[in-house]
Write a protein that holds these residues in place. Structure first.
Motif, PDB file in Angstrom:
ATOM      1  N   GLN A   1     -14.338   2.749   9.141  1.00 21.32           N
ATOM      2  CA  GLN A   1     -15.026   2.885   7.863  1.00 21.32           C
ATOM      3  C   GLN A   1     -14.207   3.732   6.893  1.00 21.32           C
ATOM      4  N   ASN A   2     -13.526   4.759   7.392  1.00 18.81           N
ATOM      5  CA  ASN A   2     -12.639   5.553   6.542  1.00 18.81           C
ATOM      6  C   ASN A   2     -11.500   4.703   5.992  1.00 18.81           C
ATOM      7  N   PHE A   3     -10.993   3.810   6.825  1.00 18.80           N
ATOM      8  CA  PHE A   3      -9.931   2.895   6.396  1.00 18.80           C
ATOM      9  C   PHE A   3     -10.439   1.968   5.292  1.00 18.80           C
ATOM     10  N   VAL A   4     -11.620   1.417   5.481  1.00 22.37           N
ATOM     11  CA  VAL A   4     -12.213   0.537   4.468  1.00 22.37           C
ATOM     12  C   VAL A   4     -12.444   1.309   3.169  1.00 22.37           C
ATOM     13  N   ASP A   5     -12.940   2.524   3.269  1.00 22.12           N
ATOM     14  CA  ASP A   5     -13.176   3.344   2.077  1.00 22.12           C
ATOM     15  C   ASP A   5     -11.868   3.680   1.373  1.00 22.12           C
ATOM     16  N   TRP A   6     -10.818   3.932   2.153  1.00 15.63           N
ATOM     17  CA  TRP A   6      -9.499   4.237   1.582  1.00 15.63           C
ATOM     18  C   TRP A   6      -8.960   3.042   0.791  1.00 15.63           C
ATOM     19  N   ILE A   7      -9.181   1.849   1.291  1.00 16.72           N
ATOM     20  CA  ILE A   7      -8.759   0.656   0.561  1.00 16.72           C
ATOM     21  C   ILE A   7      -9.512   0.558  -0.761  1.00 16.72           C
ATOM     22  N   GLY A   8     -10.791   0.854  -0.725  1.00 15.00           N
ATOM     23  CA  GLY A   8     -11.573   0.881  -1.949  1.00 15.00           C
ATOM     24  C   GLY A   8     -12.035  -0.496  -2.394  1.00 15.00           C
ATOM     25  N   GLU A   9     -12.542  -0.550  -3.607  1.00 17.07           N
ATOM     26  CA  GLU A   9     -13.139  -1.770  -4.134  1.00 17.07           C
ATOM     27  C   GLU A   9     -12.176  -2.601  -4.974  1.00 17.07           C
ATOM     28  N   THR A  10     -10.988  -2.074  -5.255  1.00 14.50           N
ATOM     29  CA  THR A  10      -9.998  -2.830  -6.018  1.00 14.50           C
ATOM     30  C   THR A  10      -9.585  -4.078  -5.242  1.00 14.50           C
ATOM     31  N   GLU A  11      -9.344  -5.167  -5.935  1.00 16.84           N
ATOM     32  CA  GLU A  11      -8.890  -6.391  -5.278  1.00 16.84           C
ATOM     33  C   GLU A  11      -7.604  -6.085  -4.512  1.00 16.84           C
TER      34      GLU A  11
END
Length: 219
Positions: free
Chosen positions: A83-93
């Protein structure tokens, strides 16, 4: 558009967990990733160790990766790290690249087992097999290992092989090179020459990447 290059290190699930092994044979024990901006310039890094839930770090994994049981003791579980990895990627395409599809297969298996509410389509919609793109660009029928690809482009490996962040950083160098088709073709021409030899070939890719020569007979 952002571009993330990721690499994972895994540890086998201990044999005593027979029911778990029916679902997955390995667990992620390290995430490593770099994020590139729209100009393919590195702008951020992500790295974390993961505490395995189903058995200690195996000796051969320590020998390969340098990761010991002490290094993962007290670290977060997969669910938190992912989940930290997903959050680090963020919402940007974002496009997510890895060398082969083994990493996304592992993430999907582990998410389905440990995070059943996570929609793995999130991964499918973003993931790109950079190894396949590299092979397609060169017209190769057999896939090159990461070290062969880096050796062929005369890239000095930065850091220690089989550490997730170092592997991700070095893989990103291939992605960057592939953005300039003319430079990519010029850099990789020795590979094309040895795989499609000419009568007047004066130089050998063997001087550049000896391991690659072993692949020639299999192509």
């Amino acid at each position: 558009m952002k571009y993330v290059v990721v690499d994972l290190e895994m540890n086998p699930v201990s044999r005593e967990f027979r029911d778990v092994r029916r679902k997955m044979n390995e667990e992620v024990i390290e995430f490593g990733a770099v994020r590139l901006d729209e100009n393919f310039e590195q702008e951020a890094e992500f790295q974390c160790y993961v505490a395995p839930a189903y058995g200690p770090i195996k000796k051969h994994i320590t020998n390969l990766t340098g990761i010991t049981q002490a290094m993962v003791e007290g670290k977060e579980a997969y669910e938190v790290c992912f989940q930290n990895f997903v959050d680090w990627i963020g919402e940007t395409e974002t496009k997510i690249y890895s060398w082969s599809m083994s990493d996304i297969k592992q993430l999907k298996k582990e998410c389905r087992f440990k995070m059943p509410d996570f929609d793995v389509k999130w991964l499918d919609e973003r993931w790109v097999d950079l190894q396949q793109e590299f092979d397609n660009r060169l017209g190769l029928h057999n896939s090159l290992a990461l070290k062969h690809a880096l050796g062929a482009m005369d890239h000095q490996f930065e850091g220690t092989q089989h550490t997730a962040l170092a592997d991700a950083i070095n893989t990103s160098a291939i992605l960057v090179l592939m953005q300039d088709d003319e430079k990519f073709r010029a850099t990789m021409q020795p590979v094309l020459d040895i795989l499609q030899p000419k009568e007047d070939l004066a130089s050998s890719i063997g001087d550049l990447c000896p391991d690659l020569m072993k692949l020639k007979d299999n192509l």
